[in-house]
Design a protein around this motif. Structure first.
Motif, short mmCIF file in Angstrom:
data_model
loop_
_atom_site.label_atom_id
_atom_site.label_comp_id
_atom_site.label_asym_id
_atom_site.label_seq_id
_atom_site.Cartn_x
_atom_site.Cartn_y
_atom_site.Cartn_z
N GLY A 2 0.81 -1.20 0.00
CA GLY A 2 0.00 0.00 0.00
C GLY A 2 0.85 1.26 0.00
O GLY A 2 2.09 1.21 0.09
N LEU A 3 0.22 2.40 -0.09
CA LEU A 3 0.91 3.67 -0.20
C LEU A 3 1.48 4.14 1.14
O LEU A 3 0.88 3.91 2.19
CB LEU A 3 -0.05 4.74 -0.74
CG LEU A 3 -0.65 4.47 -2.12
CD1 LEU A 3 -1.62 5.59 -2.50
CD2 LEU A 3 0.43 4.33 -3.18
N LYS A 4 2.60 4.81 1.08
CA LYS A 4 3.18 5.42 2.28
C LYS A 4 2.44 6.72 2.59
O LYS A 4 1.71 7.24 1.75
CB LYS A 4 4.67 5.69 2.04
CG LYS A 4 5.49 4.43 1.80
CD LYS A 4 6.95 4.79 1.52
CE LYS A 4 7.77 3.52 1.25
NZ LYS A 4 9.19 3.85 0.93
N ILE A 272 -18.35 2.86 5.27
CA ILE A 272 -18.05 3.61 4.04
C ILE A 272 -16.67 4.25 4.15
O ILE A 272 -15.88 4.23 3.19
CB ILE A 272 -19.13 4.68 3.78
CG1 ILE A 272 -20.49 4.03 3.54
CG2 ILE A 272 -18.74 5.54 2.58
CD1 ILE A 272 -21.65 5.02 3.48
N GLY A 273 -16.37 4.82 5.33
CA GLY A 273 -15.04 5.40 5.54
C GLY A 273 -13.94 4.36 5.38
O GLY A 273 -12.91 4.62 4.73
N GLN A 274 -14.13 3.17 5.97
CA GLN A 274 -13.13 2.10 5.83
C GLN A 274 -12.97 1.71 4.36
O GLN A 274 -11.85 1.48 3.87
CB GLN A 274 -13.57 0.88 6.63
CG GLN A 274 -13.55 1.07 8.14
CD GLN A 274 -14.30 -0.02 8.87
OE1 GLN A 274 -14.49 -1.12 8.36
NE2 GLN A 274 -14.77 0.27 10.08
N TYR A 275 -14.08 1.65 3.65
CA TYR A 275 -14.04 1.29 2.23
C TYR A 275 -13.27 2.34 1.42
O TYR A 275 -12.41 1.99 0.58
CB TYR A 275 -15.46 1.16 1.69
CG TYR A 275 -15.53 1.09 0.19
CD1 TYR A 275 -15.31 -0.10 -0.50
CD2 TYR A 275 -15.79 2.24 -0.57
CE1 TYR A 275 -15.35 -0.16 -1.88
CE2 TYR A 275 -15.83 2.20 -1.95
CZ TYR A 275 -15.61 1.00 -2.60
OH TYR A 275 -15.64 0.96 -3.98
N ILE A 276 -13.55 3.63 1.66
CA ILE A 276 -12.87 4.68 0.91
C ILE A 276 -11.38 4.68 1.21
O ILE A 276 -10.54 4.84 0.30
CB ILE A 276 -13.51 6.06 1.23
CG1 ILE A 276 -14.93 6.12 0.65
CG2 ILE A 276 -12.65 7.19 0.66
CD1 ILE A 276 -15.70 7.38 1.05
N MET A 277 -11.01 4.47 2.49
CA MET A 277 -9.58 4.41 2.84
C MET A 277 -8.90 3.25 2.12
O MET A 277 -7.79 3.40 1.61
CB MET A 277 -9.42 4.29 4.36
CG MET A 277 -9.79 5.55 5.12
SD MET A 277 -9.23 5.55 6.85
CE MET A 277 -10.19 4.21 7.53
N TRP A 278 -9.55 2.11 2.08
CA TRP A 278 -9.00 0.96 1.35
C TRP A 278 -8.85 1.28 -0.13
O TRP A 278 -7.80 1.04 -0.74
CB TRP A 278 -9.90 -0.27 1.54
CG TRP A 278 -9.64 -1.35 0.54
CD1 TRP A 278 -8.57 -2.21 0.52
CD2 TRP A 278 -10.44 -1.68 -0.59
NE1 TRP A 278 -8.66 -3.05 -0.56
CE2 TRP A 278 -9.80 -2.76 -1.26
CE3 TRP A 278 -11.64 -1.19 -1.10
CZ2 TRP A 278 -10.32 -3.33 -2.42
CZ3 TRP A 278 -12.17 -1.76 -2.26
CH2 TRP A 278 -11.51 -2.81 -2.90
N SER A 279 -9.89 1.87 -0.71
CA SER A 279 -9.90 2.14 -2.14
C SER A 279 -8.82 3.13 -2.56
O SER A 279 -8.22 2.99 -3.63
CB SER A 279 -11.28 2.69 -2.55
OG SER A 279 -11.33 3.03 -3.91
N LEU A 280 -8.55 4.14 -1.70
CA LEU A 280 -7.61 5.20 -2.08
C LEU A 280 -6.17 4.88 -1.71
O LEU A 280 -5.26 5.60 -2.12
CB LEU A 280 -8.01 6.51 -1.38
CG LEU A 280 -9.37 7.11 -1.78
CD1 LEU A 280 -9.64 8.36 -0.96
CD2 LEU A 280 -9.42 7.44 -3.27
N SER A 281 -5.94 3.80 -0.95
CA SER A 281 -4.59 3.55 -0.42
C SER A 281 -3.86 2.41 -1.10
O SER A 281 -2.77 2.03 -0.66
CB SER A 281 -4.68 3.25 1.09
OG SER A 281 -5.33 1.99 1.30
#
Length: 486
Positions: A2-4, A272-281
């Motif tokens: 994942g991203l730093k 939804i927040g957990q999903y967005i964090m996963w999707s963007l990272s």
């Protein structure tokens, strides 16, 4: 891996004065970098808002836009081409009005009650004179029914006319009354159903809203309802989504409402927040595992307790994991009995990607403003620049007109007075899509080009209308063939 931290996109919450906030920092627990907030103050705040987003170097702006600010945020999104809006303004198209929900459903062949939309009062009243009753009349503008207070059942033309005269709803938005067993709200994240519940009307009533005395329960939501909700979410390219689906007494399911703006339990906003964090990272954060029919179990918990339960998580099924409860359960689903955990592979959670084009540009789809009433007291319809207000009805799809570059150039040069030189002037002045929009809505704009006269525009409109007629016929024939084959 994942991203730093320094590689993660800069997040910002989109807030508006006087509007309830859907997300806050607690919904994005664990995000390592500062999440900015940007508040829109209404009035003439567009330019300041844009500059603040740029100054804070926000990459992703998260939050819903209310109906009354939707068109302004269309302009804001265009002014911020490098900022991703979650949900996108295209995804939020249905938030603005019932009319937009209907047009979305027509485009994607989603089942809805037969719907009739009139901008011309004279034509609308003629329809009211000749149609059958009962009918449902709704206020189109706005993201929700506000507890059903702007939804009306009328049993006669006199009642319908009196309602429009009193309420002054515009456009005239009318639907066939569909007898329902109940309606079902389905909430989805990444196109996966994560919560669903029945809403049933009190005995002898037809409105199912709980504020109107309706009841709700979570058990045995049918496969046909979940499948329709998934199909609708995918059509909207929605990171998160909610559908209200009518379960008719005829056994059919129909979309009533769909939007990104909906009432959600706090734990669903956390998901939804957990999903967005996963999707963007790019995988740095774990994708939330939300087993199918989890809502049946959570629905047994007191709402008072649920309001205090945050960050509910489920373990993915394995024989030694705490998610084994769901792994052992079987359920009648569709045509047979299945293990609940097997449905998680049938209803996957998708990583919704950003689109790079506008599907619902306001130049074409903002009917509410293009055909607005100027005088609500007299209900007079303005002249509309000699353009007839569209009369759309029933559940037929009205597709956007498509034409290739070569075909458009051939069409333009087929008109007397347009040769290669004038064609070059036109294409240098306007883009391909701009020419299509101008021909569709405001052809006199072409007179700004030297050498284009009224007679030229008349010729253009003749060939354009001929092309449209052929395009729509081909599209309709194709749809009929697909329906016949299915």
């Amino acid at each position: 891996m994942g991203l730093k931290n320094k590689e993660l996109p800069k997040l910002g919450f989109l807030y508006l004065d006087y509007v309830l906030r859907f997300f806050d920092h607690s919904n994005f627990k664990g995000w390592p970098n500062k999440i900015e907030t940007v508040t829109y103050h209404w009035g003439n705040d567009k330019d300041r808002f844009i500059e603040e987003v740029k100054r804070k170097k926000i990459d992703v702006l998260i939050g819903n836009v209310p109906a009354t600010a939707y068109e302004t945020f269309r302009e804001i999104a265009r002014a911020l081409p490098n900022v991703r809006f979650i949900p996108s303004l295209d995804t939020q198209f249905s938030n603005k009005s019932k009319e937009n929900v209907t047009r979305f459903a027509w485009k994607y062949n989603l089942p809805i009650p037969k719907t009739y939309i009139y901008y011309n009062r004279k034509e609308g009243e003629k329809f009211l004179e000749n149609t059958t009753y009962p009918k449902i009349i709704k206020r189109s503008y706005g993201p929700s029914n506000y507890g059903g207070y702007f939804v009306h059942k009328v049993d006669s033309k006199e009642e319908a006319k009196e309602l429009f005269a009193t309420k002054k709803y515009h456009p005239m938005y009318i639907q066939d009354f569909v007898p329902m067993e109940a309606d079902i709200r389905v909430m989805l994240i990444g196109h996966k159903p994560v919560c669903a519940f029945w809403r049933r009307a009190p005995e002898g009533e037809w409105l199912t809203n709980t504020s109107q005395g309706g009841s709700m329960d979570y058990m045995n939501v049918p496969k046909s309802v979940l499948d329709l909700a998934v199909r609708t979410s995918k059509a909207a390219n929605a990171e998160y989504w909610a559908c209200d689906i009518a379960y008719g007494k005829d056994g059919k399911v129909r979309i009533l409402e769909c939007a990104t703006a909906f009432a959600a339990f706090p734990y669903i906003r956390d998901w939804i927040g957990q999903y967005i964090m996963w999707s963007l990272s790019e995988g740095r954060f774990r994708k939330p595992h939300l087993p199918m029919f989890n809502w049946e179990e959570l629905g047994k918990i007191s709402p008072d307790l649920l309001r205090t339960m945050r960050h509910i998580t489920f373990g993915k099924y394995s024989s030694s994991y705490d998610g084994a409860y769901f792994g052992k359960r079987r359920k009648m689903y569709g045509e047979g009995e299945v293990f609940l955990h097997e449905l998680d592979s049938a209803y996957k959670m998708y990583n919704v990607k950003e689109r790079t084009f506008e599907e619902w540009p306001s130049e074409k789809w903002n009917y509410q403003d293009r055909f607005a009433l100027k005088n609500f007291k007299s209900m007079k319809v303005p002249a509309l620049k000699k353009e007839e207000a569209p009369i759309v009805s029933e559940d037929e799809s009205i597709p956007a007109i498509e034409i290739s570059n070569d075909d458009l150039e051939t069409l333009l040069t087929s008109v007397k007075g347009i040769g290669k030189k004038k064609l070059k002037k036109l294409t240098n002045r306007f883009s391909h899509q701009a020419i299509v929009n101008i021909l569709e809505y405001e052809p006199k704009i072409l007179k700004d080009v030297k050498g284009i006269y009224d007679s030229t525009i008349e010729g253009l409109m003749e060939v354009w209308n001929g092309y449209k007629k052929a395009f729509l016929k081909e599209n309709n024939d194709k749809r009929k063939k697909e329906l016949a084959e299915s």
